[in-house]
Design a protein around this motif. Sequence first.
Motif, PDB file in Angstrom:
ATOM      1  N   LYS A 187      41.572 -19.902  36.080  1.00 53.08           N
ATOM      2  CA  LYS A 187      42.221 -18.678  36.562  1.00 53.08           C
ATOM      3  C   LYS A 187      41.599 -17.442  35.918  1.00 53.08           C
ATOM      4  CE  LYS A 187      46.826 -20.221  37.888  1.00 53.08           C
ATOM      5  NZ  LYS A 187      48.253 -20.118  37.589  1.00 53.08           N
ATOM      6  N   GLU A 188      41.361 -17.520  34.620  1.00 58.25           N
ATOM      7  CA  GLU A 188      40.765 -16.390  33.900  1.00 58.25           C
ATOM      8  C   GLU A 188      39.349 -16.113  34.419  1.00 58.25           C
ATOM      9  OE1 GLU A 188      40.768 -13.168  31.563  1.00 58.25           O
ATOM     10  OE2 GLU A 188      42.476 -14.512  31.880  1.00 58.25           O
ATOM     11  N   ALA A 189      38.593 -17.159  34.659  1.00 66.47           N
ATOM     12  CA  ALA A 189      37.234 -17.000  35.185  1.00 66.47           C
ATOM     13  C   ALA A 189      37.274 -16.365  36.576  1.00 66.47           C
ATOM     14  CB  ALA A 189      36.516 -18.338  35.232  1.00 66.47           C
ATOM     15  N   ARG A 190      38.239 -16.769  37.403  1.00 67.62           N
ATOM     16  CA  ARG A 190      38.374 -16.162  38.732  1.00 67.62           C
ATOM     17  C   ARG A 190      38.701 -14.679  38.631  1.00 67.62           C
ATOM     18  NH1 ARG A 190      42.429 -20.077  40.566  1.00 67.62           N
ATOM     19  NH2 ARG A 190      41.301 -21.963  40.127  1.00 67.62           N
ATOM     20  N   LYS A 191      39.572 -14.323  37.679  1.00 64.89           N
ATOM     21  CA  LYS A 191      39.920 -12.916  37.483  1.00 64.89           C
ATOM     22  C   LYS A 191      38.688 -12.103  37.101  1.00 64.89           C
ATOM     23  CE  LYS A 191      44.677 -13.147  35.821  1.00 64.89           C
ATOM     24  NZ  LYS A 191      45.520 -12.897  34.636  1.00 64.89           N
ATOM     25  N   VAL A 192      37.918 -12.620  36.152  1.00 63.89           N
ATOM     26  CA  VAL A 192      36.722 -11.919  35.698  1.00 63.89           C
ATOM     27  C   VAL A 192      35.728 -11.788  36.848  1.00 63.89           C
ATOM     28  CG1 VAL A 192      34.709 -12.092  34.171  1.00 63.89           C
ATOM     29  CG2 VAL A 192      36.999 -12.582  33.291  1.00 63.89           C
ATOM     30  N   LEU A 193      35.563 -12.856  37.625  1.00 59.77           N
ATOM     31  CA  LEU A 193      34.647 -12.819  38.760  1.00 59.77           C
ATOM     32  C   LEU A 193      35.106 -11.803  39.802  1.00 59.77           C
ATOM     33  CD1 LEU A 193      32.144 -14.020  40.051  1.00 59.77           C
ATOM     34  CD2 LEU A 193      33.596 -15.782  41.065  1.00 59.77           C
ATOM     35  N   LEU A 207      36.953  -9.131  39.261  1.00 62.32           N
ATOM     36  CA  LEU A 207      36.740  -7.790  38.705  1.00 62.32           C
ATOM     37  C   LEU A 207      35.273  -7.395  38.796  1.00 62.32           C
ATOM     38  CD1 LEU A 207      39.051  -7.821  35.556  1.00 62.32           C
ATOM     39  CD2 LEU A 207      39.392  -6.547  37.686  1.00 62.32           C
ATOM     40  N   ALA A 208      34.387  -8.355  38.532  1.00 67.21           N
ATOM     41  CA  ALA A 208      32.957  -8.068  38.617  1.00 67.21           C
ATOM     42  C   ALA A 208      32.570  -7.741  40.057  1.00 67.21           C
ATOM     43  CB  ALA A 208      32.151  -9.248  38.097  1.00 67.21           C
ATOM     44  N   GLU A 209      33.110  -8.476  40.991  1.00 66.98           N
ATOM     45  CA  GLU A 209      32.804  -8.211  42.399  1.00 66.98           C
ATOM     46  C   GLU A 209      33.341  -6.848  42.825  1.00 66.98           C
ATOM     47  OE1 GLU A 209      34.485 -11.501  44.511  1.00 66.98           O
ATOM     48  OE2 GLU A 209      32.813 -12.832  44.055  1.00 66.98           O
ATOM     49  N   GLN A 210      34.524  -6.515  42.363  1.00 64.84           N
ATOM     50  CA  GLN A 210      35.112  -5.218  42.712  1.00 64.84           C
ATOM     51  C   GLN A 210      34.281  -4.081  42.125  1.00 64.84           C
ATOM     52  OE1 GLN A 210      39.168  -5.334  41.427  1.00 64.84           O
ATOM     53  NE2 GLN A 210      39.799  -6.745  43.042  1.00 64.84           N
ATOM     54  N   SER A 211      33.827  -4.266  40.894  1.00 62.95           N
ATOM     55  CA  SER A 211      33.030  -3.213  40.274  1.00 62.95           C
ATOM     56  C   SER A 211      31.683  -3.067  40.994  1.00 62.95           C
ATOM     57  CB  SER A 211      32.885  -3.508  38.785  1.00 62.95           C
ATOM     58  OG  SER A 211      31.617  -3.906  38.455  1.00 62.95           O
ATOM     59  N   GLU A 212      31.115  -4.157  41.490  1.00 62.44           N
ATOM     60  CA  GLU A 212      29.863  -4.105  42.253  1.00 62.44           C
ATOM     61  C   GLU A 212      30.091  -3.349  43.571  1.00 62.44           C
ATOM     62  OE1 GLU A 212      26.638  -5.172  41.884  1.00 62.44           O
ATOM     63  OE2 GLU A 212      27.173  -5.499  39.789  1.00 62.44           O
ATOM     64  N   GLN A 213      31.234  -3.549  44.182  1.00 64.45           N
ATOM     65  CA  GLN A 213      31.537  -2.896  45.444  1.00 64.45           C
ATOM     66  C   GLN A 213      31.726  -1.388  45.259  1.00 64.45           C
ATOM     67  OE1 GLN A 213      34.923  -4.948  46.979  1.00 64.45           O
ATOM     68  NE2 GLN A 213      33.744  -6.749  47.605  1.00 64.45           N
ATOM     69  N   LEU A 214      32.202  -0.981  44.116  1.00 66.47           N
ATOM     70  CA  LEU A 214      32.423   0.447  43.853  1.00 66.47           C
ATOM     71  C   LEU A 214      31.116   1.190  43.641  1.00 66.47           C
ATOM     72  CD1 LEU A 214      35.537   0.335  41.513  1.00 66.47           C
ATOM     73  CD2 LEU A 214      35.463   0.985  43.931  1.00 66.47           C
ATOM     74  N   ARG A 215      30.077   0.524  43.281  1.00 62.43           N
ATOM     75  CA  ARG A 215      28.790   1.181  43.001  1.00 62.43           C
ATOM     76  C   ARG A 215      28.106   1.595  44.245  1.00 62.43           C
ATOM     77  NH1 ARG A 215      26.161  -2.223  38.081  1.00 62.43           N
ATOM     78  NH2 ARG A 215      27.919  -1.998  36.743  1.00 62.43           N
TER      79      ARG A 215
END
Length: 79
Positions: free
Chosen positions: A63-69, A71-79
Motif C-alpha cells: 500500500k505504501e509503495a502504491r501511494k509513493v508511486l 504521488l510520483a505519477e501525479q508530480s510527473e503530470q504536473l510538470r
Amino acid sequence: MDNPKEVPVAKRIMDAQYTLHGGQYGGFLIKILYSLVGVAPNGLFITGLILWQQRRWAEARRKEARKVLNLAEQSEQLR
C-alpha cells in the motif's frame, strides 16, 4: 488381580483410562511422544500468527509503495 473375565467392563475401561491419563502406559518414549503432541498446537498457533503478521506487513508495504508511486505519477503530470 481378579480374573479379567469376572471384572466388569466398566471397571476395565476406567482402569485403562486412568493408566493413559496418569501417563503410566508405554514407558519413557511414549511420554516424550505425548509431550510433543501436547506442545504441537502451541507451535501451530505461533507459526500461524507469524505468517499472518508477515502477510499484514507485506500488504502495508505494498500500500505504501502504491501511494509513493501515485504521488510520483501525479508530480510527473504536473510538470
